[in-house]
Design a protein around this motif. Sequence first.
Motif, PDB file in Angstrom:
ATOM      1  N   PRO A  73       0.849  -1.189   0.000  1.00  0.00           N
ATOM      2  CA  PRO A  73       0.000   0.000   0.000  1.00  0.00           C
ATOM      3  C   PRO A  73       0.891   1.247   0.000  1.00  0.00           C
ATOM      4  O   PRO A  73       1.918   1.288   0.690  1.00  0.00           O
ATOM      5  CB  PRO A  73      -0.786  -0.122   1.309  1.00  0.00           C
ATOM      6  CG  PRO A  73      -0.787  -1.590   1.617  1.00  0.00           C
ATOM      7  CD  PRO A  73       0.557  -2.084   1.132  1.00  0.00           C
ATOM      8  N   TRP A  94      -7.387   1.764   0.182  1.00  0.00           N
ATOM      9  CA  TRP A  94      -7.269   1.687   1.635  1.00  0.00           C
ATOM     10  C   TRP A  94      -7.694   3.011   2.253  1.00  0.00           C
ATOM     11  O   TRP A  94      -7.535   4.073   1.646  1.00  0.00           O
ATOM     12  CB  TRP A  94      -5.816   1.404   2.018  1.00  0.00           C
ATOM     13  CG  TRP A  94      -5.279   0.124   1.476  1.00  0.00           C
ATOM     14  CD1 TRP A  94      -4.678  -0.078   0.257  1.00  0.00           C
ATOM     15  CD2 TRP A  94      -5.278  -1.147   2.121  1.00  0.00           C
ATOM     16  NE1 TRP A  94      -4.317  -1.383   0.109  1.00  0.00           N
ATOM     17  CE2 TRP A  94      -4.661  -2.064   1.244  1.00  0.00           C
ATOM     18  CE3 TRP A  94      -5.729  -1.592   3.361  1.00  0.00           C
ATOM     19  CZ2 TRP A  94      -4.491  -3.398   1.568  1.00  0.00           C
ATOM     20  CZ3 TRP A  94      -5.543  -2.925   3.682  1.00  0.00           C
ATOM     21  CH2 TRP A  94      -4.938  -3.816   2.791  1.00  0.00           C
ATOM     22  N   ARG A  95      -8.187   2.925   3.476  1.00  0.00           N
ATOM     23  CA  ARG A  95      -8.583   4.113   4.237  1.00  0.00           C
ATOM     24  C   ARG A  95      -7.718   4.162   5.499  1.00  0.00           C
ATOM     25  O   ARG A  95      -7.524   3.135   6.171  1.00  0.00           O
ATOM     26  CB  ARG A  95     -10.069   3.986   4.601  1.00  0.00           C
ATOM     27  CG  ARG A  95     -10.644   5.075   5.411  1.00  0.00           C
ATOM     28  CD  ARG A  95     -12.156   4.923   5.707  1.00  0.00           C
ATOM     29  NE  ARG A  95     -12.711   3.578   5.624  1.00  0.00           N
ATOM     30  CZ  ARG A  95     -13.508   3.141   4.628  1.00  0.00           C
ATOM     31  NH1 ARG A  95     -13.847   3.911   3.635  1.00  0.00           N
ATOM     32  NH2 ARG A  95     -13.981   1.901   4.652  1.00  0.00           N
ATOM     33  N   ARG A  96      -7.208   5.362   5.813  1.00  0.00           N
ATOM     34  CA  ARG A  96      -6.430   5.548   7.044  1.00  0.00           C
ATOM     35  C   ARG A  96      -7.347   5.392   8.255  1.00  0.00           C
ATOM     36  O   ARG A  96      -8.473   5.869   8.234  1.00  0.00           O
ATOM     37  CB  ARG A  96      -5.807   6.937   7.074  1.00  0.00           C
ATOM     38  CG  ARG A  96      -4.747   7.155   6.027  1.00  0.00           C
ATOM     39  CD  ARG A  96      -4.303   8.627   6.064  1.00  0.00           C
ATOM     40  NE  ARG A  96      -3.463   8.960   4.964  1.00  0.00           N
ATOM     41  CZ  ARG A  96      -2.126   9.016   5.007  1.00  0.00           C
ATOM     42  NH1 ARG A  96      -1.508   8.760   6.136  1.00  0.00           N
ATOM     43  NH2 ARG A  96      -1.433   9.328   3.950  1.00  0.00           N
ATOM     44  N   LEU A 105      -4.441   1.100   8.534  1.00  0.00           N
ATOM     45  CA  LEU A 105      -5.228   1.124   7.297  1.00  0.00           C
ATOM     46  C   LEU A 105      -6.309   0.058   7.377  1.00  0.00           C
ATOM     47  O   LEU A 105      -6.150  -0.945   8.069  1.00  0.00           O
ATOM     48  CB  LEU A 105      -4.365   0.786   6.074  1.00  0.00           C
ATOM     49  CG  LEU A 105      -3.355   1.785   5.568  1.00  0.00           C
ATOM     50  CD1 LEU A 105      -2.607   1.187   4.375  1.00  0.00           C
ATOM     51  CD2 LEU A 105      -3.996   3.091   5.181  1.00  0.00           C
ATOM     52  N   GLU A 106      -7.390   0.292   6.633  1.00  0.00           N
ATOM     53  CA  GLU A 106      -8.389  -0.755   6.448  1.00  0.00           C
ATOM     54  C   GLU A 106      -8.812  -0.734   4.992  1.00  0.00           C
ATOM     55  O   GLU A 106      -8.746   0.293   4.330  1.00  0.00           O
ATOM     56  CB  GLU A 106      -9.589  -0.556   7.368  1.00  0.00           C
ATOM     57  CG  GLU A 106     -10.386   0.697   7.091  1.00  0.00           C
ATOM     58  CD  GLU A 106     -11.519   0.904   8.088  1.00  0.00           C
ATOM     59  OE1 GLU A 106     -11.594   0.173   9.088  1.00  0.00           O
ATOM     60  OE2 GLU A 106     -12.326   1.817   7.852  1.00  0.00           O
ATOM     61  N   ALA A 107      -9.209  -1.883   4.487  1.00  0.00           N
ATOM     62  CA  ALA A 107      -9.640  -1.996   3.095  1.00  0.00           C
ATOM     63  C   ALA A 107     -10.856  -1.110   2.855  1.00  0.00           C
ATOM     64  O   ALA A 107     -11.737  -1.005   3.706  1.00  0.00           O
ATOM     65  CB  ALA A 107      -9.964  -3.444   2.769  1.00  0.00           C
ATOM     66  N   HIS A 127      -3.367   3.125  -2.144  1.00  0.00           N
ATOM     67  CA  HIS A 127      -3.746   1.913  -2.864  1.00  0.00           C
ATOM     68  C   HIS A 127      -2.585   0.939  -2.940  1.00  0.00           C
ATOM     69  O   HIS A 127      -1.433   1.297  -2.722  1.00  0.00           O
ATOM     70  CB  HIS A 127      -4.285   2.253  -4.271  1.00  0.00           C
ATOM     71  CG  HIS A 127      -3.253   2.639  -5.265  1.00  0.00           C
ATOM     72  ND1 HIS A 127      -3.256   2.181  -6.557  1.00  0.00           N
ATOM     73  CD2 HIS A 127      -2.175   3.445  -5.187  1.00  0.00           C
ATOM     74  CE1 HIS A 127      -2.237   2.681  -7.235  1.00  0.00           C
ATOM     75  NE2 HIS A 127      -1.568   3.459  -6.423  1.00  0.00           N
ATOM     76  N   TRP A 155       3.029   1.534   3.347  1.00  0.00           N
ATOM     77  CA  TRP A 155       2.609   0.823   4.545  1.00  0.00           C
ATOM     78  C   TRP A 155       3.185  -0.580   4.516  1.00  0.00           C
ATOM     79  O   TRP A 155       3.190  -1.240   3.475  1.00  0.00           O
ATOM     80  CB  TRP A 155       1.089   0.786   4.628  1.00  0.00           C
ATOM     81  CG  TRP A 155       0.524   2.081   5.101  1.00  0.00           C
ATOM     82  CD1 TRP A 155       0.079   2.361   6.365  1.00  0.00           C
ATOM     83  CD2 TRP A 155       0.340   3.294   4.352  1.00  0.00           C
ATOM     84  NE1 TRP A 155      -0.351   3.673   6.440  1.00  0.00           N
ATOM     85  CE2 TRP A 155      -0.211   4.270   5.211  1.00  0.00           C
ATOM     86  CE3 TRP A 155       0.599   3.677   3.043  1.00  0.00           C
ATOM     87  CZ2 TRP A 155      -0.515   5.565   4.819  1.00  0.00           C
ATOM     88  CZ3 TRP A 155       0.303   4.960   2.624  1.00  0.00           C
ATOM     89  CH2 TRP A 155      -0.245   5.887   3.516  1.00  0.00           C
ATOM     90  N   LEU A 160       0.722  -3.061   8.408  1.00  0.00           N
ATOM     91  CA  LEU A 160      -0.001  -1.928   7.830  1.00  0.00           C
ATOM     92  C   LEU A 160       0.317  -0.619   8.558  1.00  0.00           C
ATOM     93  O   LEU A 160      -0.493   0.293   8.602  1.00  0.00           O
ATOM     94  CB  LEU A 160      -1.512  -2.185   7.783  1.00  0.00           C
ATOM     95  CG  LEU A 160      -1.947  -3.288   6.818  1.00  0.00           C
ATOM     96  CD1 LEU A 160      -3.463  -3.471   6.864  1.00  0.00           C
ATOM     97  CD2 LEU A 160      -1.488  -3.013   5.394  1.00  0.00           C
TER      98      LEU A 160
END
Length: 180
Positions: A73, A94-96, A105-107, A127, A155, A160
């Motif tokens: 990422p 991905w979202r912080r 991060l999470e998908a 991404h 990341w 992550l």
Amino acid sequence: MLDLDQFIADLHASLAERSRQAMKAVVARAVSDPASVLRALGTPDKPGLKILHKSPELTILNVLWSPGQITLPHEHRLTAVIGMYSGREDNMFWRRTPDAPRFHLEAAGGEALGVGDAALLGRDIVHSVINPLGRISGAIHVYDGPFLTVERSMWDAETLREEPYDVTKVSARMGMQGGR
């Protein structure tokens, strides 16, 4: 055949529009004729990254992904347009999550790009990318700034956790020159 000088000039002209939709339109027009792009850039035969143009306002890369290649990422901190002219590139977004106890991060979705597709990625997008095919994939990546020198983050694949982008680490992992 794709006229690289005209393509670059059209992309520079597109920068006057803030939304970057004009930049995407220029790339989409080019990859809508993948045979023309292949004649101009050559058939992808080995993974790598070739700089087609760089200036303070615009960077254009020809990115050739190895079969099965996966990136960590990462972010660009610039608007990006990806135009596929050969193969496929699957993007996971991905979202912080600064409050998360374990991961940072999470998908947050994804998008599969195939030949003739163009995608616009905002400045804040994080991404990762995979070439899911058993052959090299080719894409034109366009950034609205000095992509090769901008400080950015990546990341760690396992934790992550965010860290400064390290081109040496990425290049070794990706097995390609440049790795940006």
